[in-house]
Motif scaffolding. Structure first.
Motif, PDB file in Angstrom:
ATOM      1  N   GLY A   1      46.343  29.354  45.978  1.00 24.04           N
ATOM      2  CA  GLY A   1      45.045  29.384  45.332  1.00 24.04           C
ATOM      3  C   GLY A   1      44.134  30.478  45.849  1.00 24.04           C
ATOM      4  O   GLY A   1      43.047  30.684  45.311  1.00 24.04           O
ATOM      5  N   GLN A   2      44.555  31.198  46.902  1.00 16.18           N
ATOM      6  CA  GLN A   2      43.733  32.271  47.444  1.00 16.18           C
ATOM      7  C   GLN A   2      44.180  33.598  46.863  1.00 16.18           C
ATOM      8  O   GLN A   2      45.363  33.895  46.799  1.00 16.18           O
ATOM      9  CB  GLN A   2      43.850  32.316  48.966  1.00 16.18           C
ATOM     10  CG  GLN A   2      42.998  33.383  49.634  1.00 16.18           C
ATOM     11  CD  GLN A   2      43.140  33.363  51.136  1.00 16.18           C
ATOM     12  OE1 GLN A   2      43.732  32.438  51.687  1.00 16.18           O
ATOM     13  NE2 GLN A   2      42.622  34.369  51.802  1.00 16.18           N
ATOM     14  N   ALA A   3      43.220  34.399  46.422  1.00 22.63           N
ATOM     15  CA  ALA A   3      43.551  35.667  45.795  1.00 22.63           C
ATOM     16  C   ALA A   3      43.241  36.823  46.725  1.00 22.63           C
ATOM     17  O   ALA A   3      42.384  36.731  47.601  1.00 22.63           O
ATOM     18  CB  ALA A   3      42.769  35.823  44.493  1.00 22.63           C
TER      19      ALA A   3
ATOM     20  N   PRO B   1      41.968  41.092  41.057  1.00 21.99           N
ATOM     21  CA  PRO B   1      42.547  40.115  41.991  1.00 21.99           C
ATOM     22  C   PRO B   1      43.977  39.756  41.608  1.00 21.99           C
ATOM     23  O   PRO B   1      44.416  39.984  40.475  1.00 21.99           O
ATOM     24  CB  PRO B   1      41.608  38.906  41.860  1.00 21.99           C
ATOM     25  CG  PRO B   1      41.011  39.028  40.496  1.00 21.99           C
ATOM     26  CD  PRO B   1      40.927  40.492  40.200  1.00 21.99           C
ATOM     27  N   THR B   2      44.699  39.198  42.566  1.00 22.17           N
ATOM     28  CA  THR B   2      46.091  38.817  42.328  1.00 22.17           C
ATOM     29  C   THR B   2      46.226  37.410  41.756  1.00 22.17           C
ATOM     30  O   THR B   2      47.322  36.980  41.413  1.00 22.17           O
ATOM     31  CB  THR B   2      46.882  38.886  43.644  1.00 22.17           C
ATOM     32  OG1 THR B   2      46.246  38.031  44.615  1.00 22.17           O
ATOM     33  CG2 THR B   2      46.908  40.309  44.187  1.00 22.17           C
TER      34      THR B   2
ATOM     35  N   THR C   1      39.171  27.243  36.386  1.00 24.50           N
ATOM     36  CA  THR C   1      38.592  28.308  35.572  1.00 24.50           C
ATOM     37  C   THR C   1      38.392  29.574  36.401  1.00 24.50           C
ATOM     38  O   THR C   1      37.879  29.525  37.520  1.00 24.50           O
ATOM     39  CB  THR C   1      37.232  27.860  34.998  1.00 24.50           C
ATOM     40  OG1 THR C   1      37.406  26.657  34.253  1.00 24.50           O
ATOM     41  CG2 THR C   1      36.643  28.934  34.096  1.00 24.50           C
ATOM     42  N   ASP C   2      38.815  30.713  35.846  1.00 23.05           N
ATOM     43  CA  ASP C   2      38.634  31.999  36.515  1.00 23.05           C
ATOM     44  C   ASP C   2      37.196  32.469  36.302  1.00 23.05           C
ATOM     45  O   ASP C   2      36.792  32.766  35.170  1.00 23.05           O
ATOM     46  CB  ASP C   2      39.618  33.028  35.939  1.00 23.05           C
ATOM     47  CG  ASP C   2      39.624  34.334  36.734  1.00 23.05           C
ATOM     48  OD1 ASP C   2      38.669  34.569  37.504  1.00 23.05           O
ATOM     49  OD2 ASP C   2      40.581  35.118  36.583  1.00 23.05           O
TER      50      ASP C   2
ATOM     51  N   VAL D   1      42.598  38.897  36.836  1.00 19.81           N
ATOM     52  CA  VAL D   1      44.016  39.067  37.091  1.00 19.81           C
ATOM     53  C   VAL D   1      44.778  39.240  35.777  1.00 19.81           C
ATOM     54  O   VAL D   1      44.524  38.563  34.783  1.00 19.81           O
ATOM     55  CB  VAL D   1      44.572  37.865  37.888  1.00 19.81           C
ATOM     56  CG1 VAL D   1      44.342  36.540  37.171  1.00 19.81           C
ATOM     57  CG2 VAL D   1      46.062  38.064  38.177  1.00 19.81           C
ATOM     58  N   GLY D   2      45.696  40.203  35.761  1.00 15.52           N
ATOM     59  CA  GLY D   2      46.538  40.435  34.600  1.00 15.52           C
ATOM     60  C   GLY D   2      45.940  41.338  33.551  1.00 15.52           C
ATOM     61  O   GLY D   2      46.593  41.635  32.540  1.00 15.52           O
ATOM     62  N   SER D   3      44.712  41.846  33.766  1.00 19.74           N
ATOM     63  CA  SER D   3      44.052  42.652  32.740  1.00 19.74           C
ATOM     64  C   SER D   3      44.410  44.131  32.816  1.00 19.74           C
ATOM     65  O   SER D   3      44.443  44.822  31.797  1.00 19.74           O
ATOM     66  CB  SER D   3      42.529  42.511  32.846  1.00 19.74           C
ATOM     67  OG  SER D   3      42.126  41.166  32.693  1.00 19.74           O
TER      68      SER D   3
END
Length: 263
Positions: free
Chosen positions: A107-109, A132-133, A145-146, A228-230
């Motif tokens: 859960g830590q980015a 972030p990862t 929620t991000d 993340v993922g963008s």
């Protein structure tokens, strides 16, 4: 001969009045030097020169920089980074190889940072892209929620819907480029205190000569951030721009302009 040195109050407080006065009198300062920011030669007899004190947990190193690159200041760096710089400067043992950072807890980015030049308003701007990862939750929240972008907007970043204009400056934030490498993105300290690292490189990050030249010329850096993922790791600047444009069109991009080295 007295040198054209700038010694800030913070540096004077660290090294003491006696040492500061000796520097200003030209007793302990070099005539020529390699600028700790842009890594090109400087001459303290011919041009204004900043004294920059790098301070670790146990070690302190006094360096010099063109006053047009960065102001005289105290820079807090990790002891290991400072020891590596000392070894490379003095010709001692080679700096330790980069170490693998500890694995993030569930859960830590970790914030990934990519540097590149971005064309805006017919000018190339030095930029950093932060992604972030993993999703970023609000501190103290168990929500899945991000809220990475929401948290940054609350900190003064502006939403970007198209890559057309230079984002506004975010007061109190800055990008630390020292010894020709990228060290940190600094955020305002609490209750008016000294700036703290919002992101700090585990090992100083190399930037291209073109990026460093553009940053030293403009004294500012554009910082983009996306969930993340963008964006992903893009091997070329044209692909990085395409990813930024896509993220902006999808409402997944915020940005801020930040001065270099806290100026």
């Amino acid at each position: 001969m007295p040198r054209m040195l700038d010694v800030s109050e913070d540096v004077r407080a660290e090294i003491g009045d006696e040492e500061a006065d000796r520097l200003l009198a030209g007793e302990n300062s070099p005539g020529s030097y390699d600028c700790t920011s842009c890594r090109t030669p400087g001459d303290s007899e011919q041009e204004r020169t900043s004294t920059v004190l790098f301070v670790g947990e146990e070690t302190a190193v006094l360096a010099f920089a063109h006053a047009t690159c960065i102001p005289s200041q105290v820079v807090q760096v990790a002891e290991e980074q400072l020891q590596g710089a000392v070894r490379s400067i003095t010709g001692g043992e080679s700096p330790r190889p980069p170490q693998t950072p500890p694995a993030a807890a569930p859960g830590q980015a970790v914030l990934g940072v990519t540097s590149g030049l971005v064309l805006l308003e017919e000018e190339l701007h030095p930029a950093l892209v932060v992604e972030p990862t993993a999703p970023i939750a609000r501190p103290g929240s168990d929500s899945p929620t991000d809220e990475f972008l929401t948290l940054l907007i609350e900190q003064g970043f502006q939403p970007v819907h198209a890559l057309e204009s230079v984002p506004a400056q975010n007061p109190g934030w800055s990008v630390l480029l020292a010894m020709g490498q990228l060290h940190a993105v600094l955020q305002p300290g609490t209750d008016g205190g000294s700036p703290t690292a919002w992101w700090q490189a585990h090992q100083p990050l190399q930037v291209t000569e073109g990026w460093r030249t553009a940053a030293n010329k403009s004294q500012r850096v554009l910082v983009f951030a996306a969930p993340v993922g963008s964006i992903g790791q893009q091997p070329r600047e044209d692909l990085l721009r395409e990813a930024l444009e896509k993220a902006a069109a999808n409402g997944n991009l915020v940005a801020a302009m930040m001065p270099l080295a806290g100026t």
